[in-house]
Design a protein around this motif. Structure first.
Motif, PDB file in Angstrom:
ATOM      1  N   LYS A 172      46.221  40.818  44.985  1.00 25.05           N
ATOM      2  CA  LYS A 172      44.930  41.120  44.345  1.00 25.05           C
ATOM      3  C   LYS A 172      44.342  39.893  43.659  1.00 25.05           C
ATOM      4  O   LYS A 172      43.156  39.576  43.818  1.00 25.05           O
ATOM      5  CB  LYS A 172      45.113  42.250  43.331  1.00 25.05           C
ATOM      6  N   HIS A 174      45.006  36.687  44.029  1.00 27.65           N
ATOM      7  CA  HIS A 174      44.605  35.621  44.944  1.00 27.65           C
ATOM      8  C   HIS A 174      43.308  35.969  45.659  1.00 27.65           C
ATOM      9  O   HIS A 174      42.469  35.084  45.909  1.00 27.65           O
ATOM     10  CB  HIS A 174      45.724  35.332  45.950  1.00 27.65           C
ATOM     11  N   ALA A 175      43.102  37.223  45.996  1.00 28.31           N
ATOM     12  CA  ALA A 175      41.836  37.631  46.611  1.00 28.31           C
ATOM     13  C   ALA A 175      40.677  37.381  45.655  1.00 28.31           C
ATOM     14  O   ALA A 175      39.609  36.905  46.059  1.00 28.31           O
ATOM     15  CB  ALA A 175      41.894  39.107  47.012  1.00 28.31           C
ATOM     16  N   ALA A 178      40.103  33.537  45.181  1.00 30.79           N
ATOM     17  CA  ALA A 178      39.456  32.894  46.329  1.00 30.79           C
ATOM     18  C   ALA A 178      37.941  32.840  46.160  1.00 30.79           C
ATOM     19  O   ALA A 178      37.264  32.037  46.819  1.00 30.79           O
ATOM     20  CB  ALA A 178      39.826  33.631  47.613  1.00 30.79           C
ATOM     21  N   GLU A 188      43.518  33.111  49.489  1.00 26.53           N
ATOM     22  CA  GLU A 188      44.050  34.462  49.610  1.00 26.53           C
ATOM     23  C   GLU A 188      45.495  34.420  50.101  1.00 26.53           C
ATOM     24  O   GLU A 188      45.918  33.467  50.763  1.00 26.53           O
ATOM     25  CB  GLU A 188      43.198  35.279  50.573  1.00 26.53           C
ATOM     26  N   CYS A 189      46.245  35.447  49.751  1.00 25.39           N
ATOM     27  CA  CYS A 189      47.578  35.632  50.336  1.00 25.39           C
ATOM     28  C   CYS A 189      47.713  37.105  50.691  1.00 25.39           C
ATOM     29  O   CYS A 189      47.217  37.972  49.972  1.00 25.39           O
ATOM     30  CB  CYS A 189      48.681  35.168  49.392  1.00 25.39           C
ATOM     31  N   SER A 190      48.352  37.371  51.787  1.00 28.00           N
ATOM     32  CA  SER A 190      48.538  38.756  52.210  1.00 28.00           C
ATOM     33  C   SER A 190      49.654  39.399  51.406  1.00 28.00           C
ATOM     34  O   SER A 190      50.487  38.710  50.796  1.00 28.00           O
ATOM     35  CB  SER A 190      48.884  38.810  53.702  1.00 28.00           C
ATOM     36  N   SER A 332      46.303  32.863  40.136  1.00 23.18           N
ATOM     37  CA  SER A 332      45.496  32.128  41.102  1.00 23.18           C
ATOM     38  C   SER A 332      44.616  31.074  40.423  1.00 23.18           C
ATOM     39  O   SER A 332      44.550  29.938  40.890  1.00 23.18           O
ATOM     40  CB  SER A 332      44.612  33.100  41.897  1.00 23.18           C
TER      41      SER A 332
END
Length: 389
Positions: A172, A174-175, A178, A188-190, A332
């Motif tokens: 979340k 990282h999203a 970004a 982003e990271c999955s 992040s």
């Protein structure tokens, strides 16, 4: 008691900047904060300045506050250096708020800075470790990742928190990060990436841990009378709470929460005359993923032990009931220790003014900033509201 208003706020990019100094970073944040003020800002009108820094690396340990304020032309203002570990600039913000409320200042600066990337890993771990309990934790070899790993272990054992719950925090944030041009790790990271990253301190892995960063932040506060000359979009400091607890984790009554967070939040909510359900969004201290999950519970956003299902429900996503860490959080955006609390206030300031760019969430009227020192030895919680009182 007078009200204090946030009339300007800015931060630098967070990251690694070998060609910058702590003075130049602070100057960038200060000038950008001045530029964010709606009216004409006279730096000679600043009565008090509070500057947070741990002093990582030992640079200018004495008089580091005046060293940066004189650099930006605040020669006449009284300057106080604040050290409260990672809660340094959150504490600086509260001190500036109290100075205005008490009538000791009409205009005050709360800022912070840190340079952390110009040292070896061993040196960085030393400087991070000084904010933990020295004799029984740091000197015994315990790192901060190790301390928070113990918290995560306990939370998983007592409340059924899972590896996926921890990783959802990273994915979340990282999203969100970004979409933040200031973010140190602005990619982003999955969820799969976050779950399968290399181990750092079991059960925490690489994506559970925030980076160490260089950066600075500055907030400009004013009394109602002064603020009316400086802004058309006032942001009131409705509540300012601060609490301390045992520095060492082994001395605490619980491993699954931070008591000082609960105490500071109760102060801030009481001053603002609100309940946790009245908070529209929050910037919380996610130095490690478990820290964000515990913050949900300690701040009253969900019941004790329910943080895992709470994040899984989507409640803390940008379109959820209470978006958390729209900036990307420490995870992040980054964590320059002395600047972190002020940087949280910057995000709240931008969101409430509708100036957060691609990460802007519509309809926000009240935000919270939660800043933790060490593993919970010091905590500040501030509640901000749009508009005049």
């Amino acid at each position: 008691m007078r009200d204090a208003y946030l009339v300007g706020a800015a931060q630098t990019d967070y990251g690694a900047f070998p060609h910058e100094s702590y003075r130049s970073l602070f100057a960038t944040a200060f000038e950008d904060a001045v530029a964010s003020v709606d009216g004409e800002f006279d730096r000679a009108a600043v009565d008090e300045a509070y500057v947070g820094t741990l002093g990582v690396g030992g640079r200018q340990l004495g008089l580091s506050g005046p060293a940066v304020t004189e650099y930006v032309g605040l020669d006449g203002a009284s300057c106080t250096r604040v050290e409260n570990a990672c809660a340094a600039s959150g504490t600086a913000l509260r001190q500036a708020t109290l100075a205005i409320r008490a009538g000791a200042a009409d205009v005050a600066i709360a800022g912070g800075f840190e340079v952390m990337t110009d040292m070896s890993g061993d040196q960085t771990r030393y400087w991070l470790g000084v904010s933990g309990e020295t004799e029984w934790e740091r000197m015994a070899g315990t790192t901060f990742a190790g301390v928070y790993a113990q918290m995560a272990d306990a939370h998983m054992a007592d409340h059924g928190t899972t590896r996926e719950h921890l990783s959802r925090v990273a994915a979340k944030n990282h999203a969100n990060g970004a979409n933040n041009p200031h973010a140190h790790l602005g990619f982003e990271c999955s969820l799969d990436d976050a779950m399968n990253a290399p181990s750092v301190a079991e059960p925490l892995n690489l994506y559970d841990c925030c980076p160490t960063s260089d950066g600075a932040s500055v907030a400009i506060l004013a009394s109602r009378e002064a603020a009316e000359e400086l802004t058309d979009t006032p942001i009131r400091v409705a509540g300012a709470g601060q609490a301390s607890s045992r520095v060492g984790l082994f001395q605490r009554p619980t491993l699954t929460g931070i008591p000082a967070t609960t105490d500071a939040a109760e102060q801030a909510y009481d001053e603002a005359g609100i309940d946790p359900a009245d908070v529209d969004f929050a910037e919380v201290h996610d130095c490690f993923s478990i820290a964000e999950l515990m913050a949900y519970e300690d701040l009253g956003f969900c019941e004790k032990g329910e943080a895992g299902p709470f994040i899984e429900s989507g409640a803390t996503e940008p379109d959820g009931d209470i978006p958390v860490n729209l900036s990307g959080g420490l995870k992040s955006k980054g964590h320059p220790i002395g600047a972190t609390g002020g940087g949280q206030a910057v995000e709240v300031f931008k969101q409430l003014r509708g100036e957060a760019g691609d990460r802007q969430v519509a309809g926000l009227g009240r935000g919270l900033a939660h800043n933790v020192g060490g593993s919970g030895g010091a905590v500040t919680v501030h509640v901000f509201e749009e508009g005049w009182a």
